[in-house]
Structure formats: C-alpha cells, structure tokens
Design an enzyme around this catalytic site. Structure first.
Site, PDB file in Angstrom:
ATOM      1  N   GLU A 435      -4.300   4.932 -39.572  1.00 26.48           N
ATOM      2  CA  GLU A 435      -3.209   5.134 -38.618  1.00 26.48           C
ATOM      3  C   GLU A 435      -2.946   3.863 -37.825  1.00 26.48           C
ATOM      4  O   GLU A 435      -3.802   3.391 -37.071  1.00 26.48           O
ATOM      5  CB  GLU A 435      -3.598   6.272 -37.673  1.00 26.48           C
ATOM      6  N   ASP A 509      -7.123   8.381 -35.623  1.00 24.58           N
ATOM      7  CA  ASP A 509      -7.711   8.388 -34.291  1.00 24.58           C
ATOM      8  C   ASP A 509      -8.261   9.770 -33.937  1.00 24.58           C
ATOM      9  O   ASP A 509      -7.826  10.790 -34.483  1.00 24.58           O
ATOM     10  CB  ASP A 509      -6.663   8.000 -33.243  1.00 24.58           C
ATOM     11  N   ASP A 511      -7.763  11.553 -31.372  1.00 23.31           N
ATOM     12  CA  ASP A 511      -6.999  12.176 -30.297  1.00 23.31           C
ATOM     13  C   ASP A 511      -5.991  13.140 -30.905  1.00 23.31           C
ATOM     14  O   ASP A 511      -5.998  13.394 -32.113  1.00 23.31           O
ATOM     15  CB  ASP A 511      -6.315  11.112 -29.436  1.00 23.31           C
ATOM     16  N   ASP A 513      -2.710  12.881 -31.350  1.00 23.56           N
ATOM     17  CA  ASP A 513      -1.831  12.267 -32.338  1.00 23.56           C
ATOM     18  C   ASP A 513      -2.552  12.027 -33.659  1.00 23.56           C
ATOM     19  O   ASP A 513      -1.986  12.213 -34.744  1.00 23.56           O
ATOM     20  CB  ASP A 513      -1.290  10.930 -31.805  1.00 23.56           C
TER      21      ASP A 513
END
Length: 866
Positions: A435, A509, A511, A513
């Site tokens: 990403e 990641d 998180d 997103d």
C-alpha cells in the site's frame, strides 16, 4: 524377484518398526486426515460434526431444536432433542454399550443402512466424525435422554474414563455432548463465535422449521435462527446487500430415483443487479465448498433453459450468451438429499456421485422452464441481464487480449513501478503488493532483491464487486497486478502455473484504511484470480502492531509485537521484570470449611523470578473461567464460603430439587445424593427438560424454583418437589485445576482469591508487589495479573505502527519480509469469500445490513484509528 540379499548395511528397519494403530490412537496421531487440519478450521469442524448428527435427526423428523454453547473454560456443548444415541449393549462388541462404541470405534454408526430410521439422506456416512471429536478432545462428556432415563459417560483423550451410568428419570429424549479440544493437538483452542454463527445460520436456512441457538458464555453473545421459508429466506439473505432485479425467489423442488434410491433436489435462485456469481452447494446439509456434480447439473440446466427461451422469444440477435453470462448477478442455493452420497474427502468439500448431475439438471430444467413460461416479465429481465453480460464479456475479451499482447505495453509488458526480483523460481520468488509509495520505498530498500519483488499500489483499488470485467481491466492499478503476476483474469490451473512469482503477498497498513485496501484486494483476487487462492499462492503479511522498548533497560534491541493479545503478554512480562510478590499472613475466610494440613503462616514470604512468573501464568489461566462463573450470576465469595469442599475446591454440579438448591464437588457425590433422595421418596426423580435446565443455570434460584413447579389444569402453579435440574459448571473444572496447582506449587488456596475482610472499616492488602518505583498493594491474588500489566505499561516505551512507511527499511524487512522472522497467513477460499461478503455488507448500496453489522460488532472494537 531375486532371492539374493543385497550387500547393504542393516538400516534397522524390521518388524519392530511396524505399528498397528487403534482407531483413537490413529486419529490423535494424524488428525488432519479426519478433521481437515489443526487450525481454527479443524477446531470448528469438531462442532460441525456434532451439529451434523443433530441435523440428521431433524431432517428425519426426530428433532426440532439444536443448541450450541461455548463455555468459559473453552469447552463446547451441542444439544438436540432427537431420539438420543442408543445405550444398549452390543454383543458383537464385547457387550459394550452402543454409546461407548460410537465414540471409540471408527466406522461405528447408525447410518450405514436405511433400516435405522434414517430414511432421508444424512451427512454422517462413515461413522468417523463423532469418534474424531472424541479423539481430538482433552475430555468429552455425553449425556443421553432415552428409554425414560438420563444416561452419562465420560472420556479423556478418547478413552473411557467413567463408564456408562443410568441416571434420573425423564420423559425427554435427546443427546448432549460437551467436549474440550485438546491443546496438544490444535494450534488454537479458542472457538470463534462469528465463525460458528455463520455455519449454524446456514444450517437453519437449509432445514426449514429447525430452531438453532448459539450462545457464548465468554461474552454473553447469543442468537437464535428459525426460518419457515428455508431456502427462499437463504437466497434473500445472500441478496440482502444487493438490489434484486425481480422480487420473486425462484424455488424448484423435485425428486428422481438415482443409482441407490430416491434423490431429493431443492433449489432457490434470484438475480440481482450486481456482476458476481454467488452459488452455494450442499448435499445432505453438508456444505460442499468446491461444488461437485450437483453444481454441474444446475449450471447445465440453467444455460440450456435460458438459451432455449431466448431463442424462442427471439431475444438473442447479434450475440449468443454463454453459461457464465447467465450466472452474472445470480444468487442461488443448491441442495440435494442422497441416500448414499460420495464425497472427495472426509471433510466433504466436493460431491462426486455421477447420478446427481442428471437428476439436478432434469429437476431444475423442468421447474425453471415452467417458471419462465408463467412469468414472462421476469424471464425477459433475466435474459436481458445475460445479454448485457455477454456484450460486456466480449468487450472484456478484447481488453484481455490487449493486456496479453506484451508488444503493446511498455517495459516488456510489466508495470513501470514494479521493482522486480532477479530469480523467478516459483519455489523462491515472492511478489509483495504494498500500500502506497512510501511503504513501497521502504519495502524496496529493505527487501532481498534476489527473490522479492515489490508492486506499490496507489490508494484503494477499484471495488470489483460493483464493476464489470471490462471496467476492471481498464483500471490502472488492477491492470498492473495482472501484468506483474503474469496471468489473465479467471486463469485456470495451467495458466497460474506460468505465473512469475511463487507467492503473492498482500502487505498493507495496520489501520482502518489498510484493512479496507486488504479487503478490496482479497475481493478482487477471489473474483478474478480465484485459482491462485485455491492453489495456496496468496498470503497476507502480518507486520507488527508495536515496537516495544523498556525504559529501564539500556542497550536493548527492540521487540516487535504482532497483536493486541501479544501486547498484553508483553506488558505482563515487563511488569514481572525485577518484581517480587510479598505475601503476608491474612484472615482465613474458609477456616471453618478447609482441612488445615499445616499451621497458618505467621510471617510474610516473598516470591520472585521464575516462581512469580509461574504464579502469574497460573492466575492468567484462571482469569476467563472465573469471569465466566461470575457472568452466571454466581458470586465466587459466596460459592467459596458456603460450598467449597474441605480441600478448598469449588463445587462443580448444582442440583435444583424442586425449589431446594444443592452443590456437589463431583458427579459421584451428586449421584449418591440423588440415589438417597429417590430411596426416601420411593420413586424416581423426574429430570427437568433441557431448556428449563439452561434457564435455571443462567438465571439463578428464581428460575430454579420455577423448574420445580408445574401448571395445574386451571393454570395455577403447583409444587412438584420431584423435579430435578442439574447444572454442570464447566468452568469450575479449569478453576479447580488451577487451585490444585496453586496449593502444590505455592501453598496458596481458594482463600487467596477472595478479598481480605476489612479491619476497622479499612481495606486490608495482604499482597504487595515490590521491586519497582513504589510498592503496589493487592486485596487478592486475582488483582495480580491486571496490576502487573499496569506496572509493565508504566515501564514501557512503545510505538504503534499505523503505517508501513513509519518503519525504516531494516525494520520492515526484519519484521514482515524476512522468511526467518516474518508471519504470513495463507489465504483460503473461505477467507476470501468471507472478506468478499463483509465487503458487500459494508460497501453495498443497502443501509440495513451495514447497520446490523455495526450494531453487532461495535462493542468488540478495542483499538480504533481515527
């Protein structure tokens, strides 16, 4: 064959190396062969085997309700109100009871012929499943209600521990099995409520009218499934996130005679305005994840009938739709009931009976053709959707041909931003889909360029669930993935063998997103490169959530922590560092109950080092069972002071006799009491039904009193003192094991788990953690682990990684890319399908499924990145 003996040294291989394993021993040695693995999937398979047996009772008309309960000690109970497993002696099996035989012998069961009362096709074929559950359990208890009595038997590691016993009288029938998975066999023994929830809901859909309950004593979650419409409701559930192009669910039912008897077919389908195919196949209530002959028959019928209707109505002029076009936007359930089904494996992933294809094709073709004739407007909507899909397929074919023509693409057909590797041996090479450019830069710098390639992705890729293939191929990021891997959409097995990398690894990641992007990628791969998942080529990297450093230790290397659970363990470890526990003399709340084998302590003592760590581990193991006990509404203090045994053990069995409550440490003590009560009354005690027992166990004495009453003909409650209800507190088994260890290792007991009584209205702290900046006082040993975690957090310097770009290249390689240290999760078809379904729920056009998901899971959130 030559009779000469080769002139070779003796390898030691002789008859002494040949082993003949008994059934249970063989299963425990090679569990994968019987339950499909020792991971979470295999763990859940134990529950599915028991539920499948209960469903077989239901479909043959003998059961109406199934309950599954996850207990606080990690055990699980499956209950049905069927006929109950037979308990009589079997002369050809040394007069052992039938109940013992089915749990201890492979290929022992009641479904090998139709004379047993199983006239409708069943899922249990080989007499292996229930034996495998027993073999893979640390312990298992079976309770059968049959022949007017309650019968019980207990096993440990698959071997009989307590022989069959005849208990109290009952007018109920059914089977109750409680087991605890063996931690020496399984990688994890913690059941997933959501994982079991989905399969049990599917079972309720497949068996109209059957009531299935699931509850989790660890969290208090519970659900009940009951669908009178069965398959129609199932299809509506599949389409809950989509917009149906017509309101009716097509439902086709029929039966034809196959090679071994009548085969029942039940199919429901409905089209939506999406582009994905969602077909689920079942045989005798068993999910066949890879389809089989029933899927082949259904597809053939669908294609033939729709093509015939389209030609007759002159709908197809310039283009002829194919089978895949008619399945775009289709949600369907295919179920068959077969008297002698044959599957690809014990886990039943694929049906292989050759007679099924023709039977399903015949039944579906007849029913679907009739429906189309009676509903011309619906028929035209289906055919027009197929026609649009064919046009899109033709456009996608041209786009795909363009993608395959490497002479028309720069950089030799490879994406410009791909950081390729030098070695493309499929046993070594890896492609990381990363990403963002920042993370891609760190991964590129830190990677092993010989075998690891990096493809950075910009932002969120296209939501392929809402796009036709021609639009998918036109997307820059998606096209880059196809080109980098070197295969085309919907590639077959021979195509993926030509891929450029052995492993495809998603690295996003940690998180919100990142999770979103990972779900998008999984959905994309599931829809357009499914063969990669099927062949085990797709993985998800597990970068650490935390980098941990202790404030008190110098020149240390950082430690990397993968999960929140590991972080809790890390905090405990840091809290233990340099700590000691001071144990002072304290009041004994249980003095009147406990046998005093030694003089009470008069001086303080201290635990440190490995002794303190071992004590913390013991207390940690008891945390969840103690919490589960209290969630039942049972006070540990009251139970200990009023009902502990002289040796300081908690009572495991709670007996409600009428409105009177009794507690017993073990089953033999309970049975001795019940025998004496029956002798006093001159008649057998009547056992309350299972539902009342569960209610009494959850709600305490108020409902327990209700269990001892019946309504008279006028509706008034009348006392029925002979009504018996027995509640097994499963978590007490684990608690007592912990208490025995505390006594043996540390001379501590149940008294130490209770808060010390106050003196002059002031709290008393008999335990003190020392060795840190200040002493920390505790009222009871139950405060030890939470306090150590709190202390560990104070001495901790940590970084929570929200993005891969926050790591330097060396850190990223060491924690997420180095084969020696990294953690990779292999993606299965079930994982990808689950990701796709969650994505449809959360990103679909319909609000209600999304609201239900959020309301159900909102309280589960522990860390939220905002």
């Amino acid at each position: 064959m030559s009779n000469e003996t080769p002139n070779q040294p003796d390898s030691g291989y002789s008859e002494a190396q040949i082993r003949a394993l008994e059934g249970i021993e063989g299963i425990r040695l090679r569990p994968d062969m019987y339950i499909g693995g020792t991971d979470l999937h295999g763990l859940h398979h134990l529950v599915y085997e028991l539920v499948a047996n209960s469903v077989d009772e239901a479909v043959n008309g003998y059961a109406t309700t199934i309950s599954v309960t996850i207990h606080g000690d990690g055990s699980c109970t499956v209950v049905d109100d069927g006929r109950g497993i037979p308990v009589g002696p079997m002369p050809d099996m040394e007069n052992r009871s039938a109940l013992e035989v089915v749990f201890t012998e492979i290929h022992a069961g009641g479904k090998f012929d139709r004379k047993s009362g199983y006239t409708v096709g069943t899922g249990g074929l080989h007499g292996v499943g229930i034996t495998a559950v027993n073999a893979c359990s640390e312990w298992l208890e079976a309770e059968v209600r049959r022949q007017g009595h309650v019968w019980t038997i207990e096993f440990r590691e698959g071997v009989v521990e307590t022989p069959l016993k005849k208990g109290g009288a009952t007018d109920q029938t059914g089977t109750k099995i409680t087991f605890k998975p063996d931690g020496t066999i399984f990688q994890t023994t913690s059941f997933s409520y959501d994982g079991l929830h989905k399969t049990l809901q599917d079972a309720a859909f497949l068996n109209a009218g059957l009531r299935i309950r699931i509850s989790d004593e660890r969290t208090g979650q519970s659900d009940e499934f009951h669908y009178e419409d069965g398959l129609v409701a199932f299809v509506q559930h599949l389409n809950r996130t989509e917009t149906a192009i017509f309101p009716t669910v097509v439902h086709v039912i029929g039966e034809h005679t196959g090679d071994t008897g009548p085969v029942g077919v039940d199919v429901a389908l409905q089209y939506n305005d999406g582009f994905s195919e969602n077909i689920r196949c079942y045989c005798n209530g068993i999910y066949n994840s890879e389809g089989g002959t029933h899927l082949s028959g259904f597809r053939s019928a669908l294609t033939r009938v729709l093509n015939n209707y389209g030609r007759k109505e002159n709908i197809f002029k310039d283009i002829q739709p194919q089978g895949e076009d008619f399945r775009e936007g289709l949600a369907a359930i295919i179920t068959v009931r077969h008297p002698d089904p044959k599957f690809e494996a014990q886990t039943k992933i694929k049906l292989v009976n050759s007679d099924v294809a023709g039977i399903v094709e015949s039944v579906v073709a007849e029913g679907l053709a009739k429906f189309l004739e009676e509903n011309p407007s619906v028929a035209k909507a289906i055919l027009n959707k197929g026609l649009r899909a064919a046009e899109a397929r033709e456009a996608a074919r041209k786009a795909r041909d363009l993608a395959r023509d490497k002479s028309k693409v720069t950089s030799g057909g490879l994406p410009e931003k791909l950081r390729d590797c030098r070695n493309h041996d499929l046993n070594l090479s890896e492609l990381y889909l990363v990403e963002g450019d920042s993370a891609g830069g760190s991964a590129d710098t830190g990677r092993d360029s010989a075998t690891q390639a990096i493809l950075p992705l910009r932002g969120k890729i296209l939501n392929v669930e809402k796009a036709q293939l021609v639009k998918v191929l036109a997307n820059t990021e998606v096209a880059a993935i196809f080109k980098a891997i070197g295969i085309s959409p919907m590639a077959e097995e021979q195509d993926i063998a030509k891929r450029r990398y052995g492993k495809i690894i998603l690295m996003t990641d940690a998180d919100v997103d990142g999770s979103h992007i990972r779900t998008l990628l999984l959905t994309f791969i599931f829809r357009h490169m499914r063969e990669l998942v099927k062949q085990g080529c797709v993985y998800v990297a597990q970068p650490p959530l935390y980098r941990v450093l202790s404030k008190t230790r110098k020149n240390q290397s950082p430690r990397y922590v993968q999960t929140q659970e590991e972080m809790m363990a890390e905090l405990l470890e840091l809290g233990l560092g340099g700590a000691s526990l001071l144990i002072k003399p304290r009041a004994n709340l249980l003095a009147e109950r406990l046998e005093q084998t030694s003089e009470p302590a008069t001086e303080a003592r201290e635990l440190s080092g490995e002794d303190l760590r071992k004590l913390a581990e013991r207390m940690f193991a008891m945390e969840e069972p103690l919490e589960a006990l209290e969630r039942r509404g049972i006070s540990l203090r009251r139970l200990a002071i009023d009902h502990a045994s002289p040796k300081g053990m908690l009572p495991r069995y709670r007996v409600l006799l009428g409105s009177d409550e009794h507690w017993f440490p073990n089953k033999s003590a309970m049975e001795e009491f019940l025998d004496s009560e029956q002798e006093k009354m001159g008649r057998e005690l009547k056992t309350a039904d299972e539902e009342m027992r569960q209610t009494a166990g959850e709600s305490g004495s108020t409902d327990a009193e209700a269990a001892g009453k019946q309504e008279s003909s006028e509706g008034e409650a009348t006392e029925e003192v002979a009504t018996l209800s027995m509640i097994d507190l499963h978590e007490v088994r684990t608690i007592n094991e912990g208490l025995r260890a505390l006594e043996a290792d540390f001379n501590l007991n149940l008294n130490d788990l209770l808060p010390a009584p106050p003196v002059n209205a002031e709290p008393v702290y008999p335990y003190e953690i020392i060795g840190h900046d200040s002493p920390y006082r505790l009222e009871s040993l139950r405060d030890l682990v939470p306090k150590l975690r709190e202390i560990g957090g104070r001495g901790l310097s940590y970084t929570r990684f929200k993005g891969l770009g926050e790591m330097n290249p060396n850190e990223l390689f060491e924690t997420a890319m180095d084969p020696e240290n990294r953690v990779l999760k292999q993606v299965t078809l079930e994982d990808a399908a689950a990701a796709e379904e969650i994505f449809r729920v959360l990103m679909g056009d319909h609000v209600e499924p999304r609201r239900e998901f959020i309301e159900k899971h909102a309280l589960d959130v522990k860390d939220l990145d905002i």
